[in-house]
Scaffold this motif. Structure first.
Motif, PDB file in Angstrom:
ATOM      1  N   VAL A  74       0.994  -1.175  -0.037  1.00 28.13           N
ATOM      2  CA  VAL A  74      -0.157   0.049   0.117  1.00 28.13           C
ATOM      3  C   VAL A  74       0.816   1.201  -0.201  1.00 28.13           C
ATOM      4  O   VAL A  74       0.658   2.115  -0.547  1.00 28.13           O
ATOM      5  CB  VAL A  74      -1.078   0.087   1.283  1.00 28.13           C
ATOM      6  N   ALA A  75       1.914   1.288   0.845  1.00 31.14           N
ATOM      7  CA  ALA A  75       2.832   2.537   0.963  1.00 31.14           C
ATOM      8  C   ALA A  75       3.553   2.855  -0.264  1.00 31.14           C
ATOM      9  O   ALA A  75       3.442   3.703  -0.812  1.00 31.14           O
ATOM     10  CB  ALA A  75       3.824   2.269   2.051  1.00 31.14           C
ATOM     11  N   SER A  76       4.088   1.574  -0.865  1.00 32.61           N
ATOM     12  CA  SER A  76       4.728   1.827  -2.223  1.00 32.61           C
ATOM     13  C   SER A  76       3.605   2.283  -3.561  1.00 32.61           C
ATOM     14  O   SER A  76       3.992   3.057  -4.298  1.00 32.61           O
ATOM     15  CB  SER A  76       5.111   0.608  -2.519  1.00 32.61           C
ATOM     16  N   ALA A  77       2.531   1.718  -3.616  1.00 35.52           N
ATOM     17  CA  ALA A  77       1.483   1.981  -4.428  1.00 35.52           C
ATOM     18  C   ALA A  77       1.231   3.776  -4.383  1.00 35.52           C
ATOM     19  O   ALA A  77       1.147   4.146  -5.316  1.00 35.52           O
ATOM     20  CB  ALA A  77       0.140   1.465  -4.293  1.00 35.52           C
ATOM     21  N   LEU A  78       0.888   4.047  -3.100  1.00 37.29           N
ATOM     22  CA  LEU A  78       0.536   5.613  -2.765  1.00 37.29           C
ATOM     23  C   LEU A  78       1.794   6.345  -3.231  1.00 37.29           C
ATOM     24  O   LEU A  78       1.340   7.506  -3.633  1.00 37.29           O
ATOM     25  CB  LEU A  78       0.056   5.493  -1.170  1.00 37.29           C
ATOM     26  N   GLU A  79       2.910   5.919  -3.036  1.00 31.52           N
ATOM     27  CA  GLU A  79       3.889   6.572  -3.340  1.00 31.52           C
ATOM     28  C   GLU A  79       4.078   7.090  -4.751  1.00 31.52           C
ATOM     29  O   GLU A  79       5.008   8.164  -5.186  1.00 31.52           O
ATOM     30  CB  GLU A  79       5.296   5.920  -2.669  1.00 31.52           C
ATOM     31  N   LYS A  80       3.869   6.274  -5.740  1.00 29.81           N
ATOM     32  CA  LYS A  80       3.668   6.505  -7.063  1.00 29.81           C
ATOM     33  C   LYS A  80       2.923   7.723  -7.308  1.00 29.81           C
ATOM     34  O   LYS A  80       3.311   8.501  -8.310  1.00 29.81           O
ATOM     35  CB  LYS A  80       2.988   5.399  -7.723  1.00 29.81           C
ATOM     36  N   THR A  81       1.780   8.236  -6.601  1.00 24.44           N
ATOM     37  CA  THR A  81       1.088   9.401  -6.775  1.00 24.44           C
ATOM     38  C   THR A  81       1.540  10.129  -5.873  1.00 24.44           C
ATOM     39  O   THR A  81       1.637  11.515  -6.235  1.00 24.44           O
ATOM     40  CB  THR A  81      -0.424   9.065  -6.597  1.00 24.44           C
TER      41      THR A  81
END
Length: 372
Positions: A292-299
């Protein structure tokens, strides 16, 4: 200017309190962390902003452990602890970024529950860990009532369970609605009549909500529980799990928020009672949190400090519930078994700030060598 200075951007009322000598235990922990790492910190706020080069800031006077106000250059590394709901605050923080400072714990827009869910739905490996969620509208309410027997209606911007409604279908009696009582100590139950439907639809017109499938959470003594997982960037610049706290819903209630009467408990004991393996569940939860953290960091490349609410089903499958970008952990401090976690929650962001400061200094040195 102090080359080891870290800035902490805080709400205006907090700034005034620190200025008057009333310093919260959380801010004291930031100071302790900085001292341990050989760093210095200052506190500043929106009303102390002068221009891109100077800010009014509060720094500790080591001779008497009090804070004094001064004007100095904008710190090169800034940890945001102010609400992102305020557009002006977001504009100021983004302005700092544009003028060369490393600012973390900030997003370019406010992080509504619906928007976060939309971001995570794009990741197939995460989507399977999300409850069915739609934006609050008359059409979507009807759609999900046809699919599920239990639904939550949650404000897109809320905390500690405020404003949550719960719908449940009884096989013979139809739909009922549950909502918090005026004293916030229990849930009132009433039939979900046409008048209630109209009331909810009007709420959708004036405020943003999500409608969400209720996840069948694992229980302990007939009380559902979930987890608060703190995941932060550390001294090496990587995401790491700082710690996890299990939250148990009050007896005969629906949500686990400690601020609404829930309580902390022993996750190992909860899982044992549910015949679930602690190491296996912990690994699944940590994997989901990191994903989740890695996914949100993309945006949102400037995030580094997240509090994730993660539920566990009776089969041990983790589900993402919601994300907090500015978690408050005062209740951790009061629990002996969570005190070390509470300290680490405050120390890890300062260690990450130290990593960013070193990165900035190395960048400056490299540029100076190129110019010489």
């Amino acid at each position: 200017m102090n080359d080891n200075l870290i800035g902490i951007f805080i709400p205006r009322d907090h700034y005034e309190s620190v200025k008057k000598g009333s310093v919260s235990s959380s801010y004291q922990q930031f100071e302790l962390a900085a001292n341990t790492l050989g760093l210095s910190i200052c506190f500043f706020t929106a009303n102390g902003f002068l221009d891109s080069k100077d800010v009014k800031m509060l720094t500790m006077n080591l001779s008497n452990d009090s804070y004094s106000e001064s004007t100095a250059c904008l710190p090169k590394v800034i940890y945001n602890r102010s609400s992102l709901r305020n557009k002006k605050t977001r504009e100021i923080l983004n302005y700092f970024i544009e003028n060369g400072s490393y600012v973390f714990n900030v997003t370019p827009i406010s992080n509504s529950k619906y928007y976060v869910n939309q971001l995570l739905e794009k990741e197939s490996h995460i989507a399977m860990h999300l409850p069915q969620t739609l934006f609050g509208s008359k059409k979507n309410l009807r759609k999900l009532m046809d699919q599920f027997d239990c639904l939550f209606i949650k404000p897109c911007y809320s905390s500690v369970g405020k404003g949550i409604l719960y719908l449940e279908r009884h096989k013979k009696l139809g739909w009922f609605i549950y909502e918090k009582s005026a004293n916030n100590k229990g849930w009132g139950k009433s039939e979900f009549t046409n008048l209630e439907k109209i009331r909810i639809e009007r709420l959708f017109q004036h405020r943003q909500f999500i409608i969400q499938e209720k996840i069948p959470l694992a229980t302990y003594k007939n009380r559902p529980f979930d987890l608060r997982v703190i995941i932060q960037k550390n001294s090496t610049g990587h995401w790491a799990i700082t710690g996890t706290a299990a939250k148990l819903a009050p007896k005969n209630q629906l949500i686990t928020n400690v601020g609404s009467g829930g309580e902390f408990g022993d996750l190992r004991q909860f899982l044992l009672a549910s015949n679930l393996s602690y190491p296996e569940v912990e690994q699944k939860v940590h994997t989901l949190a990191l994903d989740v953290a890695s996914a949100l960091e993309k945006t949102w490349p400037n995030i580094a400090d997240l509090g994730l609410d993660i539920g566990i089903t009776e089969e041990g499958k983790p589900y993402f519930i919601e994300c907090n970008l500015r978690g408050k952990y005062g209740s951790f401090e009061k629990r002996k078994e969570l005190f070390t976690l509470w300290k680490n929650i405050h120390h890890t962001p300062i260690a990450y700030a130290g990593y960013l400061l070193e990165k900035y200094n190395q960048k400056v040195m490299k540029l100076n060598k190129q110019d010489s």
